[in-house]
Design a protein around this motif. Structure first.
Motif, mmCIF file in Angstrom:
data_model
loop_
_atom_site.group_PDB
_atom_site.id
_atom_site.type_symbol
_atom_site.label_atom_id
_atom_site.label_comp_id
_atom_site.label_asym_id
_atom_site.label_seq_id
_atom_site.Cartn_x
_atom_site.Cartn_y
_atom_site.Cartn_z
ATOM 1 N N SER A 1 0.807 -1.216 0.000
ATOM 2 C CA SER A 1 0.000 0.000 0.000
ATOM 3 C C SER A 1 0.844 1.272 0.000
ATOM 4 O O SER A 1 1.822 1.386 0.732
ATOM 5 C CB SER A 1 -0.932 0.013 1.208
ATOM 6 N N GLU A 2 0.413 2.215 -0.813
ATOM 7 C CA GLU A 2 1.062 3.523 -0.878
ATOM 8 C C GLU A 2 0.427 4.508 0.092
ATOM 9 O O GLU A 2 0.897 5.632 0.225
ATOM 10 C CB GLU A 2 1.018 4.046 -2.312
ATOM 11 N N THR B 1 -4.080 0.836 -0.953
ATOM 12 C CA THR B 1 -4.087 1.129 -2.387
ATOM 13 C C THR B 1 -2.657 1.222 -2.906
ATOM 14 O O THR B 1 -1.729 1.532 -2.161
ATOM 15 C CB THR B 1 -4.800 2.459 -2.726
ATOM 16 N N VAL B 2 -2.533 0.952 -4.175
ATOM 17 C CA VAL B 2 -1.252 1.087 -4.861
ATOM 18 C C VAL B 2 -1.550 1.490 -6.303
ATOM 19 O O VAL B 2 -2.538 1.032 -6.891
ATOM 20 C CB VAL B 2 -0.419 -0.221 -4.793
ATOM 21 N N ASN B 3 -0.723 2.377 -6.848
ATOM 22 C CA ASN B 3 -0.878 2.754 -8.249
ATOM 23 C C ASN B 3 -0.127 1.760 -9.112
ATOM 24 O O ASN B 3 1.078 1.562 -8.927
ATOM 25 C CB ASN B 3 -0.364 4.171 -8.487
ATOM 26 N N LYS C 1 9.015 -5.972 -0.520
ATOM 27 C CA LYS C 1 8.287 -5.142 -1.493
ATOM 28 C C LYS C 1 8.414 -5.691 -2.913
ATOM 29 O O LYS C 1 7.422 -5.800 -3.634
ATOM 30 C CB LYS C 1 8.811 -3.701 -1.419
#
Length: 180
Positions: free
Chosen positions: A24-25, A52-54, A160
């Motif tokens: 997640s960002e 969320t992550v882009n 990651k």
């Protein structure tokens, strides 16, 4: 911005909350509480974890983690709507929870939903290649039984780069499916 949804499911202790936290960002929202019974760890998820992550400049992914216990299947139903991808986490160990895996695959029905699916085995740091092959062969049989075409990956949910490899694989599977 296009928003897509990924369900992250698996047995208790498989690393769902950790995977969302790693990817997640935003500051991930988790619903862990102190466990009242011995489950092999201090806390357990009792709601929906979220992050969320882009994926790229135009695409954001919502990461939805649900509890592994079947008594929370009403949350599975909520998350199992309009999915872009499914990640099933399995905790490597002496015990194989093939019944729990079967219930998740049946419930989320990736084949019926034409849903890309990744199976990721966690806690593999000290496992030999032979042990992993033997462990995962039981899950490959279950996937075949349900006509699910899903790669089985080995990851450390705290890493990651390894965690991102799941998203890259799902993205590739989605692009491939769109060309058919």
């Amino acid at each position: 911005m296009i928003y897509k949804k990924i369900a992250i499911v698996g047995e208790v202790g498989s690393g769902k909350t950790q995977l969302i936290s790693t990817l997640s960002e935003i500051s991930a929202f988790d619903t862990d509480v102190k466990s009242s019974i011995d489950i092999g760890k201090e806390t357990t998820t009792v709601g929906i974890d979220y992050g969320t992550v882009n994926l790229d400049a135009q695409t954001a992914l919502g990461l939805y983690g649900v509890p592994g216990q079947e008594r929370y299947s009403f949350l599975w139903d909520f998350v199992n709507l309009s999915l872009w991808g499914l990640v099933v986490l399995i905790k490597y160990g002496e015990r194989v929870d093939s019944d729990g895996f079967e219930k998740l695959i049946t419930h989320f029905a990736p084949t019926e939903q034409n849903l890309p699916c990744i199976v990721a085995v966690t806690h593999v740091e000290n496992a030999s290649s032979d042990a992993l092959r033997g462990f995962t062969s039981q899950f490959q049989t279950s996937l075949s039984k349900h006509r699910v075409m899903a790669p089985i990956m080995y990851i450390d949910a705290r890493n990651k780069e390894q965690s991102l490899s799941i998203l890259h694989a799902l993205n590739s599977m989605n692009h491939f499916a769109q060309r058919d």
